[in-house]
Scaffold this motif. Structure first.
Motif, PDB file in Angstrom:
ATOM      1  N   ASP A  89      -8.757   1.022  -1.964  1.00  0.00           N
ATOM      2  CA  ASP A  89      -8.904   1.532  -3.327  1.00  0.00           C
ATOM      3  C   ASP A  89      -7.507   1.928  -3.773  1.00  0.00           C
ATOM      4  O   ASP A  89      -6.925   2.869  -3.246  1.00  0.00           O
ATOM      5  N   THR A  90      -6.949   1.193  -4.699  1.00  0.00           N
ATOM      6  CA  THR A  90      -5.543   1.394  -5.069  1.00  0.00           C
ATOM      7  C   THR A  90      -5.363   2.012  -6.448  1.00  0.00           C
ATOM      8  O   THR A  90      -4.240   2.077  -6.928  1.00  0.00           O
ATOM      9  N   ARG A  91      -6.448   2.439  -7.083  1.00  0.00           N
ATOM     10  CA  ARG A  91      -6.320   3.003  -8.428  1.00  0.00           C
ATOM     11  C   ARG A  91      -7.033   4.346  -8.551  1.00  0.00           C
ATOM     12  O   ARG A  91      -7.969   4.482  -9.323  1.00  0.00           O
ATOM     13  N   PRO A  92      -6.573   5.349  -7.800  1.00  0.00           N
ATOM     14  CA  PRO A  92      -7.206   6.665  -7.924  1.00  0.00           C
ATOM     15  C   PRO A  92      -6.866   7.295  -9.270  1.00  0.00           C
ATOM     16  O   PRO A  92      -5.851   6.971  -9.887  1.00  0.00           O
ATOM     17  N   ASN A 121       0.852  -1.182   0.000  1.00  0.00           N
ATOM     18  CA  ASN A 121       0.000   0.000   0.000  1.00  0.00           C
ATOM     19  C   ASN A 121       0.892   1.238   0.000  1.00  0.00           C
ATOM     20  O   ASN A 121       0.884   2.018   0.941  1.00  0.00           O
ATOM     21  N   ALA A 122       1.658   1.387  -1.059  1.00  0.00           N
ATOM     22  CA  ALA A 122       2.617   2.489  -1.130  1.00  0.00           C
ATOM     23  C   ALA A 122       1.920   3.842  -1.050  1.00  0.00           C
ATOM     24  O   ALA A 122       2.376   4.737  -0.338  1.00  0.00           O
ATOM     25  N   LEU A 123       0.819   4.011  -1.762  1.00  0.00           N
ATOM     26  CA  LEU A 123       0.113   5.287  -1.738  1.00  0.00           C
ATOM     27  C   LEU A 123      -0.412   5.574  -0.337  1.00  0.00           C
ATOM     28  O   LEU A 123      -0.222   6.659   0.198  1.00  0.00           O
ATOM     29  N   GLY A 124      -1.059   4.615   0.275  1.00  0.00           N
ATOM     30  CA  GLY A 124      -1.603   4.805   1.618  1.00  0.00           C
ATOM     31  C   GLY A 124      -0.528   5.096   2.644  1.00  0.00           C
ATOM     32  O   GLY A 124      -0.700   5.961   3.508  1.00  0.00           O
ATOM     33  N   TYR A 161     -13.786   8.283   0.862  1.00  0.00           N
ATOM     34  CA  TYR A 161     -12.897   7.880  -0.229  1.00  0.00           C
ATOM     35  C   TYR A 161     -11.439   8.020   0.186  1.00  0.00           C
ATOM     36  O   TYR A 161     -10.616   7.156  -0.093  1.00  0.00           O
ATOM     37  N   TYR A 162     -11.115   9.092   0.887  1.00  0.00           N
ATOM     38  CA  TYR A 162      -9.741   9.266   1.354  1.00  0.00           C
ATOM     39  C   TYR A 162      -9.335   8.110   2.277  1.00  0.00           C
ATOM     40  O   TYR A 162      -8.237   7.564   2.153  1.00  0.00           O
ATOM     41  N   VAL A 163     -10.210   7.728   3.192  1.00  0.00           N
ATOM     42  CA  VAL A 163      -9.915   6.618   4.108  1.00  0.00           C
ATOM     43  C   VAL A 163      -9.668   5.341   3.312  1.00  0.00           C
ATOM     44  O   VAL A 163      -8.733   4.584   3.602  1.00  0.00           O
TER      45      VAL A 163
END
Length: 102
Positions: free
Chosen positions: A61-64, A6-9, A52-54
């Motif tokens: 959700d890994t594809r914003p 979860n690099a983005l998170g 959505y942010y959470v």
């Protein structure tokens, strides 16, 4: 089963925890239980829904879209640290957004 990345998170959480409300022009409340910005505060700065942010931060959700990533970066860099090397020269590249692992 492979570990879930979860690099983005992880990035969002780390940057959010580094910023203080006064860094982004928000009023400091009397009682804060978190060291940095609240999730809801960053969502508001980015113009996206807090739910959505959470989901993004938790890796559900890994594809914003590129627009969402750009809005998040603007929210994170809308601080007194705007001129720092972590906030200058960012450019969203669509292929880099595919953070889902198989």
């Amino acid at each position: 089963m492979a570990p879930r990345l979860n690099a983005l998170g992880d990035y969002l959480r780390a940057r959010r925890e580094q910023l203080r409300p006064e860094d982004v022009g928000l009023a400091v409340g009397a009682r804060r239980r978190v060291p940095g910005l609240r999730r809801e505060e960053l969502a508001m700065l980015a113009g996206i829904g807090p739910t959505y942010y959470v989901r993004l931060e938790q890796g559900r959700d890994t594809r914003p879209s590129a627009q969402v990533v750009d809005a998040l970066l603007r929210g994170l860099c809308n601080s007194t640290a705007r001129g720092s090397t972590t906030c200058t020269g960012w450019q969203v590249q669509p292929r880099a957004l595919d953070l889902q692992t198989h």
